[in-house]
Design a protein around this motif. Structure first.
Motif, PDB file in Angstrom:
ATOM      1  N   GLY A  95      90.857  40.904  16.542  1.00 26.09           N
ATOM      2  CA  GLY A  95      90.403  40.975  17.926  1.00 26.09           C
ATOM      3  C   GLY A  95      90.145  42.395  18.367  1.00 26.09           C
ATOM      4  O   GLY A  95      90.725  43.347  17.822  1.00 26.09           O
ATOM      5  N   ARG A 146      88.525  34.553  12.596  1.00 22.45           N
ATOM      6  CA  ARG A 146      89.765  33.799  12.484  1.00 22.45           C
ATOM      7  C   ARG A 146      89.730  32.970  11.218  1.00 22.45           C
ATOM      8  O   ARG A 146      88.729  32.297  10.938  1.00 22.45           O
ATOM      9  CB  ARG A 146      89.983  32.881  13.686  1.00 22.45           C
ATOM     10  CG  ARG A 146      91.392  32.312  13.748  1.00 22.45           C
ATOM     11  CD  ARG A 146      91.587  31.349  14.906  1.00 22.45           C
ATOM     12  NE  ARG A 146      91.293  29.975  14.514  1.00 22.45           N
ATOM     13  CZ  ARG A 146      91.550  28.910  15.277  1.00 22.45           C
ATOM     14  NH1 ARG A 146      92.066  29.069  16.473  1.00 22.45           N
ATOM     15  NH2 ARG A 146      91.255  27.702  14.862  1.00 22.45           N
ATOM     16  N   THR A 150      99.256  38.223  24.627  1.00 23.54           N
ATOM     17  CA  THR A 150      99.022  37.989  23.205  1.00 23.54           C
ATOM     18  C   THR A 150      99.461  39.204  22.407  1.00 23.54           C
ATOM     19  O   THR A 150      99.418  40.336  22.906  1.00 23.54           O
ATOM     20  CB  THR A 150      97.536  37.719  22.923  1.00 23.54           C
ATOM     21  OG1 THR A 150      96.767  38.873  23.287  1.00 23.54           O
ATOM     22  CG2 THR A 150      97.025  36.519  23.711  1.00 23.54           C
ATOM     23  N   ALA A 168      93.653  31.032  20.344  1.00 24.46           N
ATOM     24  CA  ALA A 168      92.494  31.901  20.126  1.00 24.46           C
ATOM     25  C   ALA A 168      91.375  31.155  19.411  1.00 24.46           C
ATOM     26  O   ALA A 168      91.626  30.314  18.545  1.00 24.46           O
ATOM     27  CB  ALA A 168      92.901  33.125  19.314  1.00 24.46           C
ATOM     28  N   TYR A 179      88.007  37.760  20.296  1.00 22.52           N
ATOM     29  CA  TYR A 179      88.315  37.489  18.886  1.00 22.52           C
ATOM     30  C   TYR A 179      87.030  37.412  18.063  1.00 22.52           C
ATOM     31  O   TYR A 179      86.136  36.624  18.360  1.00 22.52           O
ATOM     32  CB  TYR A 179      89.127  36.198  18.760  1.00 22.52           C
ATOM     33  CG  TYR A 179      90.524  36.365  19.296  1.00 22.52           C
ATOM     34  CD1 TYR A 179      91.539  36.865  18.495  1.00 22.52           C
ATOM     35  CD2 TYR A 179      90.822  36.079  20.633  1.00 22.52           C
ATOM     36  CE1 TYR A 179      92.820  37.059  18.999  1.00 22.52           C
ATOM     37  CE2 TYR A 179      92.097  36.267  21.143  1.00 22.52           C
ATOM     38  CZ  TYR A 179      93.084  36.755  20.316  1.00 22.52           C
ATOM     39  OH  TYR A 179      94.347  36.957  20.818  1.00 22.52           O
TER      40      TYR A 179
END
Length: 268
Positions: free
Chosen positions: A106, A118, A140, A129, A115
Motif C-alpha cells: 500500500g 494483494r 491499519t 483491503a 492498496y
C-alpha cells in the motif's frame, strides 16, 4: 476549458464522476453517480455519456456503468505504480509462500492507504483491503507505517481530525496514537490488532526508495488468535520489505536482505 456556472472546469467535474467509483461501488447508475459527485442528474448524465463514448466508462448490467478498460490501461501505465509493483511482487510472492495468508502493498493517498497489490490464499482469513481500495491510515498496520514516516502536517491533520472508531480496538486518542507512531518508528514495523476488522491482525513494514524515503508499506493480514502468533511473522516481513527497498536502491546498512524463495522454513 469550459466552466460551469459554479466555476468548475469540465475536467474537475469529470474527475468527480470518476472518483464516485471505488472498491465498494464498482458499478453505479447515473443517479448514484450524481449523488456521489454532488452534480445535477442532467449534468451527470451528459458527462457519463461522453465518458462512455471515450472509453473511460463502459455499460454494466442494471443500467449502470463501470470504469472502462481504456481508463484502466492508461492508469496501468503510471510509472511509479508500475515500477513499485514490479519490484515488489517477487518478494511478495516469497512472503506469501511463508505466511499463506494475505500479503499486500500500500501507498499513502491523502489520509488513506491505497492498496496496489494483494496476494491471498483461497482459504485465507477475512481482509478489509482490496486492490485499488482505500482504508484509513490510523486503523491499519500499513497506514500506521506510512503515517509514522509521513510529514508532520499529515500527522497533525489525522490526529486532530477525530479518527473514526472502526472497532473497540481502534486507537483514536491523539496521545495514544502519538505513542503508537513513535513505537512504529522505533521498532521498524507496525502491528494493528483488530483495529479495522475484529477478526484480523495486520503487520506492516516500510519500503524505502533510493532517497531513503518511505514510499510504501508491505503488510500481511492473519486471523486473530492472539498477538503472539502474529508476531512470529515479523522477521520474514522485515526481510521482504528490506529486499524490496534494496531492489529500489535504498541505502540500507547491514548486508543483503534475506530472500525466502527456496527457504520456506516456518517463521519464528
Amino acid at each position: 476549458m469550459a466552466r460551469s456556472t459554479s466555476g468548475e472546469s469540465v475536467l474537475t467535474r469529470a474527475m468527480r464522476v470518476l472518483r464516485a467509483f471505488g472498491a465498494g461501488t464498482p458499478a453505479l447508475t447515473v443517479s448514484e453517480i450524481a449523488r456521489h459527485a454532488d452534480l445535477p442528474v442532467t449534468t451527470a448524465h451528459r458527462m457519463v455519456r461522453e465518458l462512455v463514448a471515450l472509453g473511460a466508462l463502459e455499460p454494466a448490467p442494471g443500467k449502470r456503468v463501470r470504469v472502462g478498460y481504456q481508463l484502466w490501461e492508461i492508469a496501468s501505465l503510471s510509472s511509479p505504480v508500475r515500477d513499485l509493483s514490479r519490484t515488489a511482487l517477487p518478494f511478495m510472492e516469497d512472503l506469501h509462500a511463508v505466511v499463506r495468508e494475505h500479503t499486500q502493498l500500500g501507498v499513502l493517498e491523502g489520509t488513506d492507504v491505497l492498496y496496489l497489490e494483494r496476494l491471498s490464499a483461497r482459504d485465507a482469513g477475512h481482509n478489509a483491503a482490496e486492490i485499488a481500495g482505500r482504508l484509513p491510515v490510523h486503523a491499519t498496520s500499513t497506514g500506521l507505517v506510512l503515517l509514522a514516516h509521513g510529514p508532520a502536517a499529515l500527522q497533525e491533520r489525522v490526529l486532530g481530525g477525530r479518527p473514526r472508531q472502526h472497532t473497540p480496538h481502534t486507537v483514536t486518542d491523539p496521545t495514544d496514537l502519538r505513542r503508537l507512531l513513535a513505537a512504529v518508528r522505533r521498532d521498524g514495523y507496525a502491528i494493528a490488532s483488530r483495529m479495522i476488522d475484529p477478526g484480523a491482525v495486520g503487520l506492516a513494514a516500510p519500503v524505502r526508495d533510493r532517497d531513503d524515503r518511505v514510499v510504501a508499506a508491505l503488510s500481511v493480514v492473519v486471523p486473530f488468535r492472539d498477538d503472539a502468533p502474529a508476531r512470529t511473522y515479523v522477521p520474514v516481513l522485515l526481510a521482504a520489505a528490506r529486499g524490496i527497498s534494496r531492489a529500489m536502491g535504498a541505502p540500507l546498512p547491514g548486508g543483503d536482505a534475506i530472500r525466502t524463495r527456496g527457504h520456506r522454513a516456518p517463521p519464528g
